[in-house]
Motif scaffolding. Structure first.
Motif, mmCIF file in Angstrom:
data_model
loop_
_atom_site.group_PDB
_atom_site.id
_atom_site.type_symbol
_atom_site.label_atom_id
_atom_site.label_comp_id
_atom_site.label_asym_id
_atom_site.label_seq_id
_atom_site.Cartn_x
_atom_site.Cartn_y
_atom_site.Cartn_z
ATOM 1 N N ASP A 88 1.647 6.438 -6.909
ATOM 2 C CA ASP A 88 0.525 7.264 -7.351
ATOM 3 C C ASP A 88 0.814 8.752 -7.175
ATOM 4 O OD1 ASP A 88 -0.831 4.958 -7.987
ATOM 5 O OD2 ASP A 88 -2.177 5.026 -6.237
ATOM 6 N N GLY A 89 1.580 9.076 -6.156
ATOM 7 C CA GLY A 89 1.946 10.473 -5.911
ATOM 8 C C GLY A 89 3.117 10.947 -6.764
ATOM 9 N N VAL A 137 0.843 -1.196 0.000
ATOM 10 C CA VAL A 137 0.000 0.000 0.000
ATOM 11 C C VAL A 137 0.880 1.249 0.000
ATOM 12 C CG1 VAL A 137 -1.640 1.351 1.379
ATOM 13 C CG2 VAL A 137 -2.006 -1.098 1.046
ATOM 14 N N GLN A 138 1.898 1.255 0.835
ATOM 15 C CA GLN A 138 2.790 2.415 0.895
ATOM 16 C C GLN A 138 3.499 2.642 -0.440
ATOM 17 O OE1 GLN A 138 6.130 2.017 3.571
ATOM 18 N NE2 GLN A 138 6.206 4.219 3.898
ATOM 19 N N LEU A 139 3.976 1.577 -1.055
ATOM 20 C CA LEU A 139 4.646 1.712 -2.352
ATOM 21 C C LEU A 139 3.686 2.227 -3.417
ATOM 22 C CD1 LEU A 139 6.827 -1.536 -2.375
ATOM 23 C CD2 LEU A 139 7.628 0.828 -2.091
ATOM 24 N N ARG A 140 2.461 1.708 -3.407
ATOM 25 C CA ARG A 140 1.471 2.185 -4.392
ATOM 26 C C ARG A 140 1.138 3.662 -4.170
ATOM 27 N NH1 ARG A 140 -0.072 -1.732 -7.711
ATOM 28 N NH2 ARG A 140 -0.277 -3.869 -6.974
ATOM 29 N N LEU A 141 1.018 4.091 -2.915
ATOM 30 C CA LEU A 141 0.761 5.515 -2.627
ATOM 31 C C LEU A 141 1.918 6.385 -3.107
ATOM 32 C CD1 LEU A 141 -0.804 5.296 0.949
ATOM 33 C CD2 LEU A 141 -1.965 5.996 -1.158
ATOM 34 N N LEU A 142 3.127 5.942 -2.872
ATOM 35 C CA LEU A 142 4.285 6.707 -3.341
ATOM 36 C C LEU A 142 4.322 6.766 -4.870
ATOM 37 C CD1 LEU A 142 7.002 5.414 -0.851
ATOM 38 C CD2 LEU A 142 6.080 7.755 -0.992
#
Length: 107
Positions: free
Chosen positions: A45-46, A38-43
């Protein structure tokens, strides 16, 4: 004489259930892996990272270097230190391989 073993209450024995311990460790691994994804995907996506297999491999390599540079445990036995570090490195490799596989299966 105060403080002798006869004066102290009997110690409570703790029995460890290996199945329960393994289940808890597995559960924690799954939760941590999912939080990392989740953290990698948020990074990604940002726009902060490019989430690729190579990026995950670079994370794995960075963690492995940190483990290799640290003492991890303070055992007087070099063999114990080596075996423990080797086990940690193996577990980290497996952890990042599973993250990489998950990302490949769920782009």
């Amino acid at each position: 004489m105060a403080g002798t073993p006869e004066d102290q209450p009997p110690r409570e024995q703790v029995e460890l259930d290996p199945v329960a311990i393994a289940a808890r460790i597995t559960t924690l691994e799954m939760l941590v892996r999912q939080m990392m994804v989740v953290q990698l995907r948020l990074l990604a996506d940002g726009g902060h990272i490019e989430l690729t297999q190579d990026y995950v491999r670079s994370l794995s390599d960075a963690y492995a270097r940190k483990v290799d540079e640290s003492t991890i445990i303070e055992s007087s036995s070099a063999d114990v230190n080596y075996a423990f570090k080797l086990n940690v490195l193996h577990q980290l490799e497996r952890f990042f391989d599973e993250i990489s596989a998950h990302l490949a299966e769920n782009p």
